[in-house]
Motif scaffolding. Sequence first.
Motif, PDB file in Angstrom:
ATOM      1  N   MET A 191      -7.670  -8.275  -1.731  1.00  0.00           N
ATOM      2  CA  MET A 191      -7.207  -7.618  -0.513  1.00  0.00           C
ATOM      3  C   MET A 191      -7.273  -6.113  -0.659  1.00  0.00           C
ATOM      4  N   LYS A 192      -7.482  -5.456   0.470  1.00  0.00           N
ATOM      5  CA  LYS A 192      -7.426  -3.995   0.514  1.00  0.00           C
ATOM      6  C   LYS A 192      -6.008  -3.609   0.920  1.00  0.00           C
ATOM      7  N   ILE A 193      -5.258  -3.090  -0.048  1.00  0.00           N
ATOM      8  CA  ILE A 193      -3.857  -2.742   0.171  1.00  0.00           C
ATOM      9  C   ILE A 193      -3.730  -1.225   0.290  1.00  0.00           C
ATOM     10  N   GLY A 194      -3.257  -0.763   1.441  1.00  0.00           N
ATOM     11  CA  GLY A 194      -3.068   0.659   1.685  1.00  0.00           C
ATOM     12  C   GLY A 194      -1.616   1.050   1.494  1.00  0.00           C
ATOM     13  N   ILE A 195      -1.396   2.188   0.844  1.00  0.00           N
ATOM     14  CA  ILE A 195      -0.039   2.673   0.566  1.00  0.00           C
ATOM     15  C   ILE A 195       0.117   4.066   1.155  1.00  0.00           C
ATOM     16  N   GLU A 230      -7.685  -4.204  -4.272  1.00  0.00           N
ATOM     17  CA  GLU A 230      -8.063  -2.792  -4.240  1.00  0.00           C
ATOM     18  C   GLU A 230      -6.916  -2.007  -3.616  1.00  0.00           C
ATOM     19  N   PHE A 231      -6.602  -0.876  -4.220  1.00  0.00           N
ATOM     20  CA  PHE A 231      -5.460  -0.081  -3.772  1.00  0.00           C
ATOM     21  C   PHE A 231      -5.929   1.278  -3.248  1.00  0.00           C
ATOM     22  N   TYR A 232      -5.447   1.588  -2.053  1.00  0.00           N
ATOM     23  CA  TYR A 232      -5.809   2.816  -1.349  1.00  0.00           C
ATOM     24  C   TYR A 232      -4.529   3.593  -1.058  1.00  0.00           C
ATOM     25  N   VAL A 233      -4.584   4.909  -1.253  1.00  0.00           N
ATOM     26  CA  VAL A 233      -3.389   5.738  -1.099  1.00  0.00           C
ATOM     27  C   VAL A 233      -3.677   6.903  -0.168  1.00  0.00           C
ATOM     28  N   LEU A 234      -2.729   7.175   0.737  1.00  0.00           N
ATOM     29  CA  LEU A 234      -2.783   8.342   1.621  1.00  0.00           C
ATOM     30  C   LEU A 234      -1.675   9.300   1.215  1.00  0.00           C
ATOM     31  N   HIS A 275      -7.957   4.362  -4.818  1.00  0.00           N
ATOM     32  CA  HIS A 275      -8.877   5.030  -3.899  1.00  0.00           C
ATOM     33  C   HIS A 275      -8.034   6.025  -3.097  1.00  0.00           C
ATOM     34  N   TYR A 276      -8.178   7.292  -3.422  1.00  0.00           N
ATOM     35  CA  TYR A 276      -7.295   8.310  -2.844  1.00  0.00           C
ATOM     36  C   TYR A 276      -7.901   8.919  -1.578  1.00  0.00           C
ATOM     37  N   THR A 277      -7.062   9.045  -0.540  1.00  0.00           N
ATOM     38  CA  THR A 277      -7.436   9.747   0.688  1.00  0.00           C
ATOM     39  C   THR A 277      -6.447  10.879   0.914  1.00  0.00           C
ATOM     40  N   ASN A 329       2.744  11.516   7.673  1.00  0.00           N
ATOM     41  CA  ASN A 329       3.583  11.730   8.857  1.00  0.00           C
ATOM     42  C   ASN A 329       2.753  11.943  10.121  1.00  0.00           C
ATOM     43  N   ASP A 330       1.438  12.043   9.971  1.00  0.00           N
ATOM     44  CA  ASP A 330       0.556  12.323  11.107  1.00  0.00           C
ATOM     45  C   ASP A 330       0.034  11.008  11.702  1.00  0.00           C
ATOM     46  N   TYR A 331       0.203  10.848  13.012  1.00  0.00           N
ATOM     47  CA  TYR A 331      -0.176   9.608  13.693  1.00  0.00           C
ATOM     48  C   TYR A 331      -1.643   9.269  13.456  1.00  0.00           C
ATOM     49  N   ASP A 332      -2.528  10.240  13.678  1.00  0.00           N
ATOM     50  CA  ASP A 332      -3.972   9.984  13.575  1.00  0.00           C
ATOM     51  C   ASP A 332      -4.384   9.689  12.142  1.00  0.00           C
ATOM     52  N   ASP A 333      -3.807  10.422  11.183  1.00  0.00           N
ATOM     53  CA  ASP A 333      -4.148  10.185   9.775  1.00  0.00           C
ATOM     54  C   ASP A 333      -3.757   8.775   9.340  1.00  0.00           C
ATOM     55  N   VAL A 334      -2.561   8.344   9.736  1.00  0.00           N
ATOM     56  CA  VAL A 334      -2.083   7.014   9.342  1.00  0.00           C
ATOM     57  C   VAL A 334      -2.915   5.924  10.017  1.00  0.00           C
ATOM     58  N   LEU A 335      -3.215   6.124  11.309  1.00  0.00           N
ATOM     59  CA  LEU A 335      -3.990   5.126  12.051  1.00  0.00           C
ATOM     60  C   LEU A 335      -5.383   4.972  11.459  1.00  0.00           C
ATOM     61  N   GLU A 336      -6.028   6.098  11.182  1.00  0.00           N
ATOM     62  CA  GLU A 336      -7.381   6.066  10.623  1.00  0.00           C
ATOM     63  C   GLU A 336      -7.388   5.438   9.236  1.00  0.00           C
TER      64      GLU A 336
END
Length: 370
Positions: free
Chosen positions: A1-5, A25-29, A42-44, A49-56
């Motif tokens: 699974m692609k898990i976003g944090i 797979e782990f993805y971090v914002l 996988h770092y982004t 706290n930003d609506y568009d950043d979290v949605l994307e």
Amino acid sequence: MKIGILGGGQLGRMFIQEALKYDDEFYVLDPNPECSCANISHYTRGNFNDYDDVLEFGRDKDVVTIEIEHVNADALEELENLGVKVVPNSNIIKIIQQKILQKQFYADNNIPSPDFEIMDGSEEEIKIQLPFVQKLNTGGYDGKGVQLIRTTQDWRNLWTQESVLEGLVDIDKELSLIVARNENGETKTFPVTEMVADPKLNLLDFNICPADISEETQSQIDKIAQQFINNADSPGLFAIELFLDKEGKVWVNETAPRLHNSGHQSQEGNANSQFEQFYRVVRNLPLADTDSFGFSGMLNLVGEENYSGKVKYQGLEDVLKLSKTYVHLYGKTETKPGRKMGHINVLADSREELMEKLIHIKSLVKVISK
């Protein structure tokens, strides 16, 4: 699974470290490219706290979770509408991230919490009696956004922002309970821990498991956990911080909808850690055994006063020579006063031995700068 944090701090780091033994797979914002999770995921770069950043960030993930509650919950709600699984769900995050809604949640669901009054920032008359605690409605953590108003002189320091004013509890012990629920409705709790705070920094100093409490106190806590998890109506791992007053009554201080500092000793002190448990919640797997092994404790490694810059751990080699002692560093290269840089877990055969070891370790190690 692609898990976003959402969030790349130490809680996310230890979660990923534990979960790397599985095939995901782990993805971090996170806004900081040098955050604790950056080099193990996988770092982004972006603002949680930003609506568009979290949605994307969340659109292409199988599940999105948090390691800090101060995130854009509206974006998480939209991700849910798009079919992305969010753990815990956006509704309980919205409730917990606003102290006013959190306190109202306790009142509505008969969960014992200290009496409170809402201050909306206007010039309304405050009726609550001194002394009381002021908690800003949003943004507070680790002692920030919280202040004690004891005397009429302290009134001049009252923040004008929207906040909760909460009656002071005559505290005997500060306790914490970590409770987990998966999507299937299976629920498990960790043994209650006792928190010993640093009065100067208002941060957790020692954490001790099991807490020295009576059966009657345990019964009150069990009831609180059941009421909370039933009414939260969300899968997740929640840390419920509690006060035991000098009359023997248990009160909820506040709840974190995430992994928590008060559960770190579970890494070596329990059959499975809070990080293993949270992974199972996120994946909706059978929940893990939480039995404890004797006595366990945790000491925070916090930046010393008057030291800022590249971190240096003074005395760490002496600590590494000790038996049943486990060091966990958070991958932070820069220290500053009061910043959490790591922790040390300890196992012992008695509470007395545990306290002796923790106090000894605290005397050995200091977080300074080069």
